[in-house]
Scaffold this motif. Structure first.
Motif, PDB file in Angstrom:
ATOM      1  N   THR A  27     -22.837   2.695 -32.211  1.00 11.91           N
ATOM      2  CA  THR A  27     -23.160   1.971 -33.446  1.00 11.91           C
ATOM      3  C   THR A  27     -24.300   1.188 -33.434  1.00 11.91           C
ATOM      4  OG1 THR A  27     -22.159   0.113 -34.481  1.00 11.91           O
ATOM      5  CG2 THR A  27     -21.753  -0.063 -32.329  1.00 11.91           C
ATOM      6  N   GLY A  54     -13.320   1.612 -32.252  1.00  8.26           N
ATOM      7  CA  GLY A  54     -14.542   2.641 -32.950  1.00  8.26           C
ATOM      8  C   GLY A  54     -13.979   3.991 -33.178  1.00  8.26           C
ATOM      9  N   GLU A  91     -19.203  -1.521 -39.708  1.00  6.92           N
ATOM     10  CA  GLU A  91     -20.396  -1.106 -38.929  1.00  6.92           C
ATOM     11  C   GLU A  91     -20.948   0.380 -39.280  1.00  6.92           C
ATOM     12  OE1 GLU A  91     -20.091  -1.950 -34.728  1.00  6.92           O
ATOM     13  OE2 GLU A  91     -18.473  -3.412 -34.784  1.00  6.92           O
ATOM     14  N   VAL A 139     -21.923   3.928 -37.617  1.00  5.84           N
ATOM     15  CA  VAL A 139     -21.507   4.475 -36.402  1.00  5.84           C
ATOM     16  C   VAL A 139     -22.277   5.858 -36.660  1.00  5.84           C
ATOM     17  CG1 VAL A 139     -19.673   5.427 -35.408  1.00  5.84           C
ATOM     18  CG2 VAL A 139     -19.324   3.186 -36.417  1.00  5.84           C
TER      19      VAL A 139
END
Length: 650
Positions: A220, A314, A559, A561
């Motif tokens: 990320t 994540g 976010e 990624v």
């Protein structure tokens, strides 16, 4: 809590002068040439210590498994789509009675009491608890103890390695044809980056695949301050509408009740429902409040929420948010949450659960490598080990991987055969190809002596990506300042698409024409001592999908990624929808897709990628070129073309 310094059982080269006479001469069975990075010699192992000695029996007809798989997977075969049952798989590949008897009789003739010899229910292993002294006599070798340092902590387990430049173990010549390998012996079965979590005592072996930062994992660049959801901005942020436009995925499921899509995650990595809902609220409101169908494998029955952050959430958030969105709310997604918070899990634990022929506590797993259950450590999963308890989904996507060099050839071959068996049963198995170009996880490359380091110069492919019986998925990108209506390039933002040539597996027949064309037309200009230039080894990846700038809801914020971790579940969703179309007209799932997608009938069904490369190991790596290449494979899926072609097949 487990000790911060644990012993590692290691086997070293050397015939013991005290070995008892045997029925036939001993011969070298398996060896390795180096001590993996991070391990250091401790001491000679205590001769009275007990080892769980396990003999992997040679499976019947296993040399023909590729032919059987092609028979049900090649579009020109009259048996295309006639997948096998689990019972047929067991009957075909179970070790022959002569093999079981040969090994059992040798052990008894060597002084092992009959009642100590256990044949596992799947007949795949013979197991005895042997003292070190007894094991050394049986295998004509020596056992030593090593320990492993990771960061500021010392960790270890019962593993195997070496004390000299060339360590090995031996078997009688009449037994060699009946045994694939023996553990614990020369197998440092996973040299992924090791993490010891001080609160749980999880150890750094094959089962560390789910530990934060271990193996292959997404990357990320941090939080997004402004959220875009427009086709014009897909070069900056990938959202579901970008992927649907890129790959033509405009489809509503028609046979969802007959279909299935599975995504595998390894504890302690887990999703947060609040993140799924946040993503759905922005991109698919009908999925708000919807959770994947949880299948807990050797775990507590839930996805842990005690540990949070990108390294814990994540991967799972990414896989599920995009997998669930692309198959729509009409198609249930199955989450295979594997391992508990103490033991963790390895790929073998997952395979045990979906294929009972592979599994048993005494032998199917390596207790020195794989999570072993029941786990009576504080906080461990105390239920029975999951063994053949889970029906595999039609498509299974996994965004975790090792470096091929982390594992021994015997270990990878045995596991690779299991993926072939899943293909025989009609399962499409996808694995991400890695994020470091021609380098391995964490940018590790091979040295001439077989070790791995960031200063190595030899290309380091991933596993299971090099297994010829899975579909390896690389990564692409919408090039900067380009649109979804223009060709993508190989991913060169934050990550580089993993690709190259196996050092273990031969090139499968289905790939020979495509790879031969690449090597003849675009031969890599590198000396043959830094890559497998033989022209006879398995190439990867097979296909690719976008892997850059994904918008993912993680721990309450969005976010960006990156990774082949993105590409695998997206591809899995597309193939799931192709299965839906086939099931809707009464046809079988597509199963193992590689023989089909490499066939001339499917020429042009993937968007060819001809820009970018996958640098690593101090080189520019390979280059994406017309046709198959070891950066993006055959290219990215074109759903309308693919579904039309697959609907024409039986």
């Amino acid at each position: 809590m487990r000790s911060a310094l644990a012993a590692l059982v290691v086997i070293a080269l050397g015939l013991l002068a005290s070995a008892d006479p045997v029925l036939s001469p001993y011969s070298l069975h398996e060896k390795r040439h180096n001590i993996p990075a991070g391990w250091s010699y401790n001491r000679k192992h205590d001769s009275s210590a007990v080892l769980p000695l396990r003999f992997a029996l040679t499976q019947s007809n296993i040399d023909d498994i590729g032919e059987h798989l092609m028979d049900v997977s090649h579009p020109e075969s009259p048996n295309y789509g006639n997948h096998w049952t689990a019972g047929q798989v067991l009957q075909m590949f179970s070790p022959h009675e002569d093999t079981v008897n040969a090994v059992r009789n040798w052990l008894m003739e060597s002084g092992v009491e009959r009642e100590r010899i256990r044949v596992t229910p799947n007949r795949g292993w013979i197991v005895i608890d042997a003292t070190v002294e007894e094991a050394e006599r049986l295998l004509q070798t020596e056992y030593h103890v090593y320990s492993h340092a990771s960061g500021t902590e010392q960790i270890g387990d019962i593993l195997t390695g070496c004390t000299t430049a060339c360590d090995a173990y031996h078997l009688p010549e009449h037994i060699t044809p009946h045994v694939d390998f023996v553990t614990p012996t020369v197998h440092f079965d996973a040299k992924v980056r090791v993490n010891k979590r001080s609160d749980t005592g999880s150890e750094g072996t094959a089962r560390t695949i789910g530990q934060p930062g271990s193996g292959s994992h997404p990357k990320t660049t941090g939080a997004i301050t402004t959220l875009f959801n427009e086709l014009e901005a897909c070069d900056e942020q990938i959202t579901p509408i970008c992927l649907r436009a890129l790959y033509g995925l405009v489809y509503e499921p028609l046979a969802a009740s007959k279909n299935s899509f599975g995504i595998v995650e390894y504890t302690p990595q887990a999703y947060l429902q609040s993140d799924l809902d946040m993503f759905a609220a922005n991109f698919s409101t009908d999925l708000v409040g919807v959770a994947p169908y949880m299948v807990s494998i050797d775990g507590e029955g839930y996805a842990q929420t005690g540990e949070t952050g990108f390294d814990y959430n994540g991967e799972s958030d990414l896989d599920l948010q995009y997998g669930m969105n692309l198959v729509t709310a009409k198609q249930q997604v199955t989450l295979y949450q594997t391992g508990d918070m103490v033991e963790g899990a390895s790929f073998n634990n997952f395979l045990d659960a979906i294929d009972g022929t592979y599994c048993t506590f005494e032998g199917g797993d390596d207790p020195t490598q794989d999570g072993v259950y029941p786990d009576y450590a504080p906080g461990g999963y105390t239920g029975a080990e999951d063994c053949g308890t889970v029906k595999p989904a039609n498509v299974i996507s996994t965004s975790y991987a090792y470096n091929e060099a982390d594992l021994t050839p015997f270990y990878t071959a045995r596991q690779c055969a299991e993926y072939a068996k899943l293909g025989l049963m009609g399962v499409t198995v996808l694995y991400s190809s890695g994020d470091y170009g021609v380098a391995g996880n964490d940018g590790l490359c091979l040295e001439a002596n077989g070790t791995q380091s960031v200063n190595g110069t030899i290309f380091n492919p991933s596993f299971p990506g090099t297994c010829p019986y899975i579909t390896s998925v690389g990564a692409t990108q919408v090039n900067p300042n380009s649109t979804v209506y223009e060709p993508e390039g190989a991913c060169e933002q934050v990550i580089y698409s993993g690709g190259g040539f196996s050092n273990y597996f031969a090139m499968p027949d289905y790939q020979k024409e495509a790879v031969a064309y690449y090597l003849k037309t675009y031969p890599p200009q590198y000396p043959p001592d830094i890559w497998n230039a033989s022209g006879t080894s398995r190439g990867l990846p097979d296909i690719a999908a976008n892997g850059a700038n994904y918008v993912v809801a993680i721990d309450g914020g969005f976010e960006l990624v990156y990774g082949t971790s993105c590409a695998s579940p997206v591809s899995g969703a597309i193939f799931t929808m192709i299965n839906d179309a086939r099931l809707a007209v009464g046809k079988n799932p597509i199963g193992f897709i590689n023989p089909t997608i490499y066939s001339s009938d499917f020429a042009g069904a993937f968007n060819d990628i001809t820009m970018g490369g996958n640098q690593g190991c101090g080189t520019a790596g390979y280059t994406a070129v017309p046709g198959w290449d070891p950066v993006t494979g055959l290219g990215t899926p074109n759903f309308p073309k693919l579904v039309a072609k697959w609907l024409l097949l039986p």
